[in-house]
Design a protein around this motif. Structure first.
Motif, PDB file in Angstrom:
ATOM      1  N   ARG A  93       0.828  -1.203   0.000  1.00 63.93           N
ATOM      2  CA  ARG A  93       0.000   0.000   0.000  1.00 63.93           C
ATOM      3  C   ARG A  93       0.870   1.263   0.000  1.00 63.93           C
ATOM      4  O   ARG A  93       0.635   2.192  -0.768  1.00 63.93           O
ATOM      5  N   LYS A  94       1.892   1.280   0.838  1.00 64.55           N
ATOM      6  CA  LYS A  94       2.770   2.449   0.913  1.00 64.55           C
ATOM      7  C   LYS A  94       3.532   2.660  -0.386  1.00 64.55           C
ATOM      8  O   LYS A  94       3.726   3.796  -0.837  1.00 64.55           O
ATOM      9  N   GLU A 151       1.219   4.172  -2.924  1.00 61.87           N
ATOM     10  CA  GLU A 151       0.980   5.588  -2.642  1.00 61.87           C
ATOM     11  C   GLU A 151       2.172   6.459  -3.040  1.00 61.87           C
ATOM     12  O   GLU A 151       2.011   7.663  -3.250  1.00 61.87           O
ATOM     13  N   GLU A 184      -7.769   0.250  -3.451  1.00 61.46           N
ATOM     14  CA  GLU A 184      -8.025   1.299  -2.457  1.00 61.46           C
ATOM     15  C   GLU A 184      -7.147   2.526  -2.667  1.00 61.46           C
ATOM     16  O   GLU A 184      -7.516   3.631  -2.275  1.00 61.46           O
ATOM     17  N   VAL A 185      -5.997   2.346  -3.305  1.00 59.49           N
ATOM     18  CA  VAL A 185      -5.112   3.477  -3.618  1.00 59.49           C
ATOM     19  C   VAL A 185      -5.441   4.074  -4.981  1.00 59.49           C
ATOM     20  O   VAL A 185      -5.541   5.305  -5.139  1.00 59.49           O
TER      21      VAL A 185
END
Length: 554
Positions: free
Chosen positions: A511-512, A515, A543-544
């Motif tokens: 996720r990071k 992003e 979700e990103v």
């Protein structure tokens, strides 16, 4: 040929036309399948200004009109690669072993719709679709089973996956690791062509920008760690299956290819670091000479663009290497045995056009997934062409044909018109947003069907030569509904038994990375190694990045 000789041929042709005009033609449409006008005869007049070295050259030499290898099939036959996958990994593994035993030389994986769309088998949207049109792959555990007993350092594998291509590719890399095969030795292809999804096939997940980022991430990672892998198979096949003409397939596919090259360069990559691993995937439709001309024009256009526009220095960057599949859309449910004959001619066109690998459709694919018997007939079709017909003995045997060279030139000319229009609209992504490609294909599909409905084009067994008392008596492969329950139980057990703390840590790291601006492939690979499911990895990125929504057109 001198101008005087051309004039002499022209004068002689005029005399011939006087006699020709006394003979009445059959009352049918003599255009190609794509609607391109075809003359009754071709002479040197039709290729005036043709320069042998500049326009044709020799096989394995720029501009590669005659083929990408110096010795073509005299050195090595095309890879015989049957597209296969159904039910669970266990069943598909047995089909792969069957095909390899029958002489197939490469594997090609068909995934089911939930896998293609990034959903696990127990997701509500997967209900009724698990294992139906391909194999269900939820995690590394399934990929390990799929290739159990199949040494990945000896088999080349193609995987038809696009939106989740990065995830399934990482599963394959990790499976190789489990077998003790380093990624440097893996050979194969991921389709990974998301632009074609927005244009024709519609199995997207993320919007174009993050999707293109994933693709350039794959370019970069493969150049360093999986150097023998084809990182994208730029696919005209699905564009043609959606109803395009041959020229549209040629132009739209190469335009997508140019867009990937430009995206790689924009990401800071040297074109020669990734372009040699780009490959293509074309349809082979039923119009024999039109298809051959399409492949020859494609090689020439690509070579010139890569060298002259994108400044590629490595000759391997100029090569358009391609896989071919015979046209599923040409198959008919009526008199399905006729499909064996259609497929044979389409396969022959692909071979005479210089394909590097080939899938021949089975006669029953218009009705269901193919049976083992029909798959064997399809494979035998390739083997008969390769070993019995003699067509593999001579490199590009149709070169120099006035018709073939004129048609090749015409295909290139018409494709260039499309390139100019796409550029005028702001490029491929802008043209997708404007529904340009979608509308062009829809119009072509309508015209093709209209010609069949009006009997302007004959389709044997459909609008002519019909058997009114025809009975469907061929065996059809059916998928047991219990397969879905079995796969759902398997993925749920996996979630219970794995190290879920590690899974969450790897998903959070991904996720990071999503992003930020880092290459995401190492993070996806860590998720896969931890046995995160495909659906969990996709959801993390969704979700990103969000989801793509197509603009409707009326």
């Amino acid at each position: 040929m001198s101008g005087n000789k051309i004039d002499e041929i022209k004068a002689t042709r005029e005399k011939w036309l006087t006699q020709r005009s006394k003979r009445k033609d059959r009352d049918i449409n003599f255009d190609t399948v794509s609607g391109m006008p075809v003359q009754d005869i071709y002479t040197p007049e039709d290729i005036k200004g043709f320069d042998y070295l500049q326009d044709l050259g020799f096989p394995g030499e720029y501009p590669f009109t005659r083929g990408v290898q110096h010795n073509m099939y005299r050195g090595r036959l095309w890879t015989m690669r049957q597209f296969a996958g159904f039910a669970t990994a266990e069943e598909s593994n047995q089909r792969y072993k069957y095909l390899l035993e029958k002489g197939q030389t490469g594997l090609s994986v068909a995934f089911d719709m939930p896998t293609i769309m990034g959903y696990d088998s127990d997701h509500p949207r997967s209900l009724g679709e698990v294992g139906r049109v391909g194999v269900a792959i939820d995690s590394l555990a399934d990929m390990e089973t799929l290739f159990d007993g199949i040494p990945l350092d000896q088999v080349s594998t193609s995987m038809t996956t696009n939106a989740p291509a990065s995830i399934l590719w990482c599963m394959y890399i990790a499976t190789g690791e489990k077998q003790g095969v380093p990624s440097e030795k893996l050979t194969g292809t991921i389709q990974n062509d998301i632009l074609k999804e927005y244009i024709a096939q519609k199995s997207w997940i993320f919007p174009p920008e993050p999707s293109m980022r994933l693709i350039t991430n794959i370019f970069e990672y493969a150049a360093r760690h999986v150097p023998k892998w084809n990182t994208v198979s730029i696919s005209g096949y699905h564009i043609r299956e959606a109803g395009s003409t041959a020229v549209q397939e040629l132009a739209f596919t190469l335009a997508d290819g140019f867009a990937y090259v430009e995206a790689g360069i924009a990401a800071g990559l040297d074109v020669d670091d990734f372009a040699p691993r780009l490959s293509f995937f074309f349809n082979s439709h039923i119009d024999f000479f039109e298809e051959i001309a399409k492949y020859r024009a494609a090689r020439r256009i690509w070579a010139r663009r890569m060298k002259e526009k994108y400044g590629a220095k490595n000759p391997k960057s100029w090569l358009l290497r391609f896989h071919t599949q015979t046209a599923g859309c040409s198959l008919t449910a009526q008199q399905p045995e006729n499909n064996i004959i259609r497929t044979a001619y389409e396969a022959l066109a692909a071979v005479l056009g210089g394909t590097q690998s080939l899938h021949t459709n089975s006669m029953d694919e218009v009705l269901a997934l193919p049976t083992e018997k029909s798959v064997q007939i399809a494979l035998r079709t390739q083997q008969i062409i390769a070993y019995e017909t003699g067509v593999a003995n001579v490199i590009d045997p149709l070169a120099g044909s006035y018709f073939v060279e004129a048609l090749t030139n015409k295909m290139e000319e018409e494709a260039e018109k499309y390139f100019a229009e796409i550029e005028r609209r702001g490029g491929v992504l802008a043209a997708i947003d404007q529904n340009f490609f979608q509308q062009e294909i829809a119009d072509a599909a309508y015209q093709y069907q209209r010609a069949i409905d009006k009997k302007q084009r004959i389709q044997v067994g459909v609008n002519e030569f019909i058997n009114p008392d025809e009975q469907m008596d061929i065996e059809i492969l059916t998928i047991d509904p219990a397969i879905e329950r079995k796969q759902v139980e398997k993925v749920q057990k996996l979630r219970r038994d794995r190290d879920n703390i590690r899974v969450q840590e790897t998903l959070e790291a991904l996720r990071k990375a999503a992003e930020g601006t880092e290459n995401m492939i190492p993070y996806i690979l860590e998720c896969v190694r931890a046995y995160a499911t495909e659906g969990e990895i996709v959801q993390t990125m969704r979700e990103v990045f969000g989801e793509y929504k197509e603009k409707p057109t009326f």
